[in-house]
Motif scaffolding. Structure first.
Motif, PDB file in Angstrom:
ATOM      1  N   LEU A 181      47.971  56.739  72.148  1.00 56.48           N
ATOM      2  CA  LEU A 181      48.409  58.054  71.676  1.00 56.48           C
ATOM      3  C   LEU A 181      49.465  57.945  70.582  1.00 56.48           C
ATOM      4  O   LEU A 181      50.053  56.890  70.357  1.00 56.48           O
ATOM      5  N   SER A 182      49.720  59.083  69.932  1.00 56.26           N
ATOM      6  CA  SER A 182      50.858  59.186  69.026  1.00 56.26           C
ATOM      7  C   SER A 182      52.146  59.098  69.838  1.00 56.26           C
ATOM      8  O   SER A 182      52.339  59.849  70.797  1.00 56.26           O
ATOM      9  N   VAL A 183      53.008  58.169  69.450  1.00 57.27           N
ATOM     10  CA  VAL A 183      54.278  58.008  70.153  1.00 57.27           C
ATOM     11  C   VAL A 183      55.079  59.305  70.128  1.00 57.27           C
ATOM     12  O   VAL A 183      55.626  59.746  71.151  1.00 57.27           O
ATOM     13  N   ASP A 184      55.133  59.962  68.964  1.00 51.34           N
ATOM     14  CA  ASP A 184      55.932  61.180  68.825  1.00 51.34           C
ATOM     15  C   ASP A 184      55.326  62.346  69.600  1.00 51.34           C
ATOM     16  O   ASP A 184      56.041  63.093  70.277  1.00 51.34           O
ATOM     17  N   ASP A 185      54.015  62.516  69.508  1.00 54.14           N
ATOM     18  CA  ASP A 185      53.360  63.595  70.247  1.00 54.14           C
ATOM     19  C   ASP A 185      53.578  63.433  71.744  1.00 54.14           C
ATOM     20  O   ASP A 185      53.858  64.400  72.464  1.00 54.14           O
ATOM     21  N   THR A 186      53.419  62.208  72.215  1.00 53.55           N
ATOM     22  CA  THR A 186      53.562  61.957  73.648  1.00 53.55           C
ATOM     23  C   THR A 186      54.974  62.238  74.115  1.00 53.55           C
ATOM     24  O   THR A 186      55.177  62.803  75.203  1.00 53.55           O
ATOM     25  N   ALA A 187      55.953  61.873  73.296  1.00 55.51           N
ATOM     26  CA  ALA A 187      57.353  62.149  73.652  1.00 55.51           C
ATOM     27  C   ALA A 187      57.579  63.644  73.818  1.00 55.51           C
ATOM     28  O   ALA A 187      58.290  64.085  74.742  1.00 55.51           O
ATOM     29  N   GLY A 188      56.972  64.456  72.948  1.00 65.49           N
ATOM     30  CA  GLY A 188      57.112  65.906  73.063  1.00 65.49           C
ATOM     31  C   GLY A 188      56.474  66.444  74.332  1.00 65.49           C
ATOM     32  O   GLY A 188      57.033  67.327  74.999  1.00 65.49           O
ATOM     33  N   ILE A 189      55.299  65.924  74.684  1.00 69.70           N
ATOM     34  CA  ILE A 189      54.617  66.364  75.902  1.00 69.70           C
ATOM     35  C   ILE A 189      55.426  65.983  77.133  1.00 69.70           C
ATOM     36  O   ILE A 189      55.610  66.795  78.055  1.00 69.70           O
ATOM     37  N   ILE A 190      55.938  64.759  77.144  1.00 67.35           N
ATOM     38  CA  ILE A 190      56.744  64.306  78.279  1.00 67.35           C
ATOM     39  C   ILE A 190      58.000  65.158  78.427  1.00 67.35           C
ATOM     40  O   ILE A 190      58.408  65.499  79.543  1.00 67.35           O
ATOM     41  N   ALA A 191      58.606  65.531  77.291  1.00 66.14           N
ATOM     42  CA  ALA A 191      59.816  66.356  77.347  1.00 66.14           C
ATOM     43  C   ALA A 191      59.527  67.706  78.011  1.00 66.14           C
ATOM     44  O   ALA A 191      60.318  68.194  78.837  1.00 66.14           O
ATOM     45  N   VAL A 192      58.389  68.304  77.667  1.00 67.62           N
ATOM     46  CA  VAL A 192      58.023  69.590  78.273  1.00 67.62           C
ATOM     47  C   VAL A 192      57.785  69.428  79.767  1.00 67.62           C
ATOM     48  O   VAL A 192      58.287  70.213  80.592  1.00 67.62           O
ATOM     49  N   LEU A 193      57.021  68.398  80.136  1.00 66.62           N
ATOM     50  CA  LEU A 193      56.725  68.181  81.555  1.00 66.62           C
ATOM     51  C   LEU A 193      57.998  67.875  82.346  1.00 66.62           C
ATOM     52  O   LEU A 193      58.178  68.357  83.476  1.00 66.62           O
ATOM     53  N   SER A 194      58.881  67.085  81.747  1.00 65.97           N
ATOM     54  CA  SER A 194      60.114  66.710  82.450  1.00 65.97           C
ATOM     55  C   SER A 194      61.016  67.909  82.677  1.00 65.97           C
ATOM     56  O   SER A 194      61.708  67.994  83.700  1.00 65.97           O
ATOM     57  N   GLU A 195      61.005  68.832  81.717  1.00 71.41           N
ATOM     58  CA  GLU A 195      61.811  70.047  81.895  1.00 71.41           C
ATOM     59  C   GLU A 195      61.239  70.920  83.016  1.00 71.41           C
ATOM     60  O   GLU A 195      61.981  71.487  83.810  1.00 71.41           O
ATOM     61  N   ARG A 196      59.912  70.997  83.074  1.00 68.59           N
ATOM     62  CA  ARG A 196      59.273  71.825  84.105  1.00 68.59           C
ATOM     63  C   ARG A 196      59.298  71.157  85.482  1.00 68.59           C
ATOM     64  O   ARG A 196      59.423  71.835  86.502  1.00 68.59           O
ATOM     65  N   PHE A 197      59.171  69.830  85.486  1.00 67.27           N
ATOM     66  CA  PHE A 197      59.064  69.098  86.748  1.00 67.27           C
ATOM     67  C   PHE A 197      60.062  67.940  86.746  1.00 67.27           C
ATOM     68  O   PHE A 197      59.691  66.782  86.577  1.00 67.27           O
ATOM     69  N   ALA A 199      61.609  66.267  88.886  1.00 65.02           N
ATOM     70  CA  ALA A 199      61.483  65.205  89.889  1.00 65.02           C
ATOM     71  C   ALA A 199      60.256  64.320  89.645  1.00 65.02           C
ATOM     72  O   ALA A 199      60.006  63.384  90.411  1.00 65.02           O
ATOM     73  N   MET A 200      59.509  64.594  88.572  1.00 65.63           N
ATOM     74  CA  MET A 200      58.287  63.846  88.272  1.00 65.63           C
ATOM     75  C   MET A 200      58.599  62.371  88.025  1.00 65.63           C
ATOM     76  O   MET A 200      59.536  62.025  87.311  1.00 65.63           O
ATOM     77  N   SER A 201      57.799  61.494  88.618  1.00 66.28           N
ATOM     78  CA  SER A 201      57.980  60.051  88.437  1.00 66.28           C
ATOM     79  C   SER A 201      57.385  59.610  87.102  1.00 66.28           C
ATOM     80  O   SER A 201      56.334  60.095  86.683  1.00 66.28           O
ATOM     81  N   ALA A 202      58.071  58.668  86.448  1.00 68.73           N
ATOM     82  CA  ALA A 202      57.630  58.139  85.156  1.00 68.73           C
ATOM     83  C   ALA A 202      57.201  56.688  85.316  1.00 68.73           C
ATOM     84  O   ALA A 202      57.572  56.020  86.284  1.00 68.73           O
ATOM     85  N   PRO A 203      56.409  56.173  84.366  1.00 74.89           N
ATOM     86  CA  PRO A 203      56.048  54.748  84.424  1.00 74.89           C
ATOM     87  C   PRO A 203      57.295  53.874  84.331  1.00 74.89           C
ATOM     88  O   PRO A 203      58.274  54.226  83.663  1.00 74.89           O
ATOM     89  N   ALA A 204      57.265  52.727  85.021  1.00 68.08           N
ATOM     90  CA  ALA A 204      58.389  51.794  84.928  1.00 68.08           C
ATOM     91  C   ALA A 204      58.540  51.292  83.503  1.00 68.08           C
ATOM     92  O   ALA A 204      59.650  51.031  83.029  1.00 68.08           O
TER      93      ALA A 204
END
Length: 326
Positions: A181-197, A199-204
């Motif tokens: 994936l695009s590194v920048d696009d993915t960072a934006g998606i993760i930021a949205v998900l992290s704000e909503r959730f 407690a969501m677990s992330a990859p090590a």
């Protein structure tokens, strides 16, 4: 280091910025070697489920050596010849079917994709619902989602998806990502998900592979200096498509994809003084050389390689081929 053509009298000059790294990554190199070594050891034909990597030049080269590409296992006769699974990975049902048919198969899945598969299994074993960031229909996404029972993974394609996705209530969450994936696009998606959730677990460790990250970084280094970016790659190659997008966002006025030198229309160079060139992770260097040869038909090239990282990663072949490798 800048190199200039010495046999280009009376031709207009063109500055070429070559991205480094570019082209083959360790996972692609391994996958191709698996098919080639299988052909040497077991003879033709060797069957390959799906394109081994997303590049027609590579596929056609392997076909000439005796590889036969199929989309599904039912297309393969029960003749004892090997079948190779592509670098993108496959759902668990595929090796299961091969075993039921007593097929001899070799798994060319990139080890970095396999890492994501193991992450998915790890989260599932701990009762987490998984949000997979990736592109619908891509073989890697199909393979990753196919590691777990249906309904255990929800695909998130972009920030809009991330804003509206509704995972199962009262179930812990984890996210994983497609490796290309695009590194920048993915960072934006993760930021949205992290704000909503939160407690969501992330990859090590980040799932986007080193090769994708490095190739995008090289394009970002070149893009502000280039008036045109040429990406050598295939339209069904996710990492190649992302390079075109990254170049545009990083300040290059125009970026195009070509599969090989003969596809380049030199008219697109009109008025251009500096061009950037890169190649997706499934594009061999010979195709970059083709593009350079095409440019030399009209221009005297002054070539500069812009290197942002050195790659020394290699992956071992499967045990069944290790003797052939030695």
């Amino acid at each position: 280091m800048i190199q200039s053509d010495t046999q280009a009298a009376n031709k207009p000059s063109l500055n070429v910025l070559l991205a480094g790294p570019r082209g083959f990554c360790a996972g692609v190199d391994r996958a191709i070697k698996i098919v080639e070594e299988a052909l040497k050891r077991y003879g033709a034909p060797v069957y390959v489920r799906h394109e081994i990597v997303h590049n027609r030049f590579v596929v056609e080269s392997l076909e000439r050596q005796g590889a036969i590409f199929v989309e599904e296992l039912h297309e393969i006769p029960d003749n004892g010849q090997p079948v190779v699974f592509s670098a993108h990975g496959v759902p668990k049902a595929i090796p299961g079917e091969a075993e039921r048919r007593e097929m001899f198969y070799l798994d060319a899945t990139c080890p970095l994709v396999s890492k994501v598969h193991r992450e998915a299994e790890h989260h599932h074993a701990r009762g987490r619902h998984i949000l997979l960031i990736g592109h619908a229909g891509h073989p890697e996404v199909i393979g990753t989602m196919g590691q777990l029972p249906e309904g255990c993974v929800t695909l998130v394609e972009d920030e809009e998806d991330a804003q509206r996705v509704q995972p199962p209530a009262d179930v812990p969450l984890a996210f994983i990502t497609q490796t290309t994936l695009s590194v920048d696009d993915t960072a934006g998606i993760i930021a949205v998900l992290s704000e909503r959730f939160p407690a969501m677990s992330a990859p090590a460790k980040e799932d986007i592979c080193y090769a994708t990250t490095n190739r995008q970084a090289a394009v970002k280094a070149i893009a502000p200096r280039a008036e045109l970016m040429i990406v050598v790659g295939a339209p069904n190659s996710s990492n190649s498509v992302r390079l075109v997008e990254v170049a545009n966002r990083a300040g290059c006025p125009k970026s195009i994809m070509v599969q090989r030198g003969r596809d380049l229309d030199l008219a697109v160079l009109d008025g251009v003084h500096t061009v950037g060139i890169t190649a997706g992770a499934s594009a061999p260097e010979v195709l970059v050389e083709e593009v350079l040869s095409k440019l030399r038909e009209r221009y005297a090239l002054a070539t500069e390689e812009v290197v942002v990282a050195e790659e020394r990663i290699t992956f071992k072949l499967p045990t069944a081929l290790s003797a052939a490798e030695a």
